[in-house]
Design a protein around this motif. Structure first.
Motif, PDB file in Angstrom:
ATOM      1  N   TYR A  25       2.543  -1.985  -4.161  1.00 44.45           N
ATOM      2  CA  TYR A  25       1.916  -1.570  -5.407  1.00 44.45           C
ATOM      3  C   TYR A  25       0.998  -2.487  -5.913  1.00 44.45           C
ATOM      4  O   TYR A  25      -0.192  -2.258  -6.111  1.00 44.45           O
ATOM      5  N   ALA A  28      -2.062  -2.728  -3.195  1.00 44.42           N
ATOM      6  CA  ALA A  28      -2.797  -1.419  -3.161  1.00 44.42           C
ATOM      7  C   ALA A  28      -3.659  -1.322  -4.505  1.00 44.42           C
ATOM      8  O   ALA A  28      -4.757  -1.131  -4.332  1.00 44.42           O
ATOM      9  N   THR A  32      -7.728  -1.731  -4.061  1.00 44.52           N
ATOM     10  CA  THR A  32      -8.477  -0.607  -4.728  1.00 44.52           C
ATOM     11  C   THR A  32      -9.384  -1.056  -6.044  1.00 44.52           C
ATOM     12  O   THR A  32     -10.485  -0.792  -6.167  1.00 44.52           O
ATOM     13  N   ALA A  60      -5.799  -5.883   0.967  1.00 41.63           N
ATOM     14  CA  ALA A  60      -5.490  -4.562   1.963  1.00 41.63           C
ATOM     15  C   ALA A  60      -4.751  -4.622   3.323  1.00 41.63           C
ATOM     16  O   ALA A  60      -3.889  -3.772   3.486  1.00 41.63           O
ATOM     17  N   GLY A  63      -1.125  -4.955   2.213  1.00 40.38           N
ATOM     18  CA  GLY A  63      -0.393  -3.662   1.932  1.00 40.38           C
ATOM     19  C   GLY A  63      -0.402  -2.846   3.282  1.00 40.38           C
ATOM     20  O   GLY A  63       0.640  -2.143   3.334  1.00 40.38           O
ATOM     21  N   VAL A 107      -2.224   5.565   2.885  1.00 44.28           N
ATOM     22  CA  VAL A 107      -2.126   4.423   2.461  1.00 44.28           C
ATOM     23  C   VAL A 107      -3.115   3.390   3.416  1.00 44.28           C
ATOM     24  O   VAL A 107      -3.992   2.757   3.195  1.00 44.28           O
ATOM     25  N   LEU A 111      -6.567   1.922   2.931  1.00 41.78           N
ATOM     26  CA  LEU A 111      -6.623   0.454   2.766  1.00 41.78           C
ATOM     27  C   LEU A 111      -7.650   0.031   3.807  1.00 41.78           C
ATOM     28  O   LEU A 111      -8.390  -1.132   3.729  1.00 41.78           O
ATOM     29  N   VAL A 139      -5.886   6.192  -1.336  1.00 41.94           N
ATOM     30  CA  VAL A 139      -4.632   5.371  -1.622  1.00 41.94           C
ATOM     31  C   VAL A 139      -4.078   5.903  -3.034  1.00 41.94           C
ATOM     32  O   VAL A 139      -2.804   6.143  -3.066  1.00 41.94           O
TER      33      VAL A 139
END
Length: 301
Positions: A25, A28, A32, A60, A63, A107, A111, A139
């Motif tokens: 979480y 990401a 973003t 990124a 993630g 995802v 990313l 994402v």
């Protein structure tokens, strides 16, 4: 209380899944949100722009690594919570063939794409920005593939969650660059303008964040009774209370500390940095609670 029994039933494997989920979480949102921050502040000084880009890229890749690790953890969970099951091709395939596999693809693809904004110093900056925005959308879509928002009314829940996450991403990703900006001892006027603009954008973002979050919570829990009597509802109340504290810090920044910074108060930069650092801590706590909400509790108790 229901949350106490939920918490005390956790095993080591589930705790690992919660921590990894919280890490995903955070990664990401920062990756973003860095795109949104760059687009909202196109005239950042070069060194600050590079810092935001570096933050976005590192987040990124973190993630990507964490979502792949989560894939293995979920396979291990199916096999009883052990390393042998986590590397079992059949169990990995079962997880990948389900909704978690679709989320993983979204995802990872998202990313990778959000990093395109690094190219905005080149001739194809509009293309790079567009690719990064596509990555942001991928994402966000990944988060509605699994979890409680797959319930009816799915479309409404999905839209609310995406709006909620977009606002949260911008806020979370702004904390680190703002922390550095206010600590600089040069270009005071530019930093003040950035802080003022951030405050203006944040006011609208906070409204969207709270409205979407409250509506989402109401639809998921189904009323006051489950909110008070289920582990999910009680964790959600805890999350809302921490968010309220976070909003108090944000309000103090906007109405007291930023004006003090603009007026040249020598203590304002340090006080602002301290406030932002506390916001970061609260964000981490909120994401941990969110991971618990999505991993070990459900709206129906």
């Amino acid at each position: 209380m229901a949350w106490w029994f939920s918490e005390n039933s956790l095993d080591v494997w589930t705790v690992a899944m919660i921590l990894v989920a919280a890490g995903i979480y955070l990664s990401a949102l920062v990756a973003t949100g860095a795109v949104l921050f760059r687009l909202a502040f196109p005239r950042l000084p070069d060194h600050d722009r590079r810092r935001v880009a570096r933050m976005g890229v590192l987040s990124a890749w973190a993630g990507v690594i964490l979502i792949l690790f989560q894939w293995s953890l979920e396979a291990g969970y199916l096999g009883g919570g052990n390393i042998a099951a986590a590397t079992n091709p059949m169990l990995l395939g079962i997880v990948f063939d389900g909704a978690s596999g679709g989320r993983l693809i979204l995802v990872v693809a998202g990313l990778l794409l959000v990093q395109a904004i690094q190219l905005n110093n080149l001739a194809f900056s509009k293309t790079a920005n567009s690719l990064s925005l596509v990555g942001v959308l991928l994402v966000m879509l990944a988060f509605v593939q699994v979890g409680h928002t797959v319930n009816t009314p799915r479309l409404v829940l999905a839209v609310l969650l995406i709006v909620h996450l977009m606002a949260a991403a911008f806020w979370v990703a702004s904390l680190w660059p703002l922390f550095h900006l206010v600590g600089q001892h040069y270009n005071h006027g530019n930093t003040a303008r950035i802080l003022t603009r951030f405050g203006q954008l944040a006011m609208g973002g906070v409204g969207v964040l709270v409205l979407a979050g409250v509506t989402l919570a109401t639809l998921l829990t189904g009323g006051l009774t489950p909110l008070l009597t289920t582990a999910y509802g009680q964790f959600l109340i805890g999350k809302v209370l921490i968010v309220a504290v976070l909003l108090l810090f944000a309000a103090a920044n906007k109405w007291r500390l930023v004006p003090a910074f603009e007026s040249g108060d020598a203590t304002a930069p340090r006080r602002l940095q301290r406030s932002i650092a506390l916001e970061v801590v609260l964000v981490v706590v909120i994401l941990l609670i969110t991971a618990v909400l999505t991993r070990v509790t459900s709206p129906n108790g």
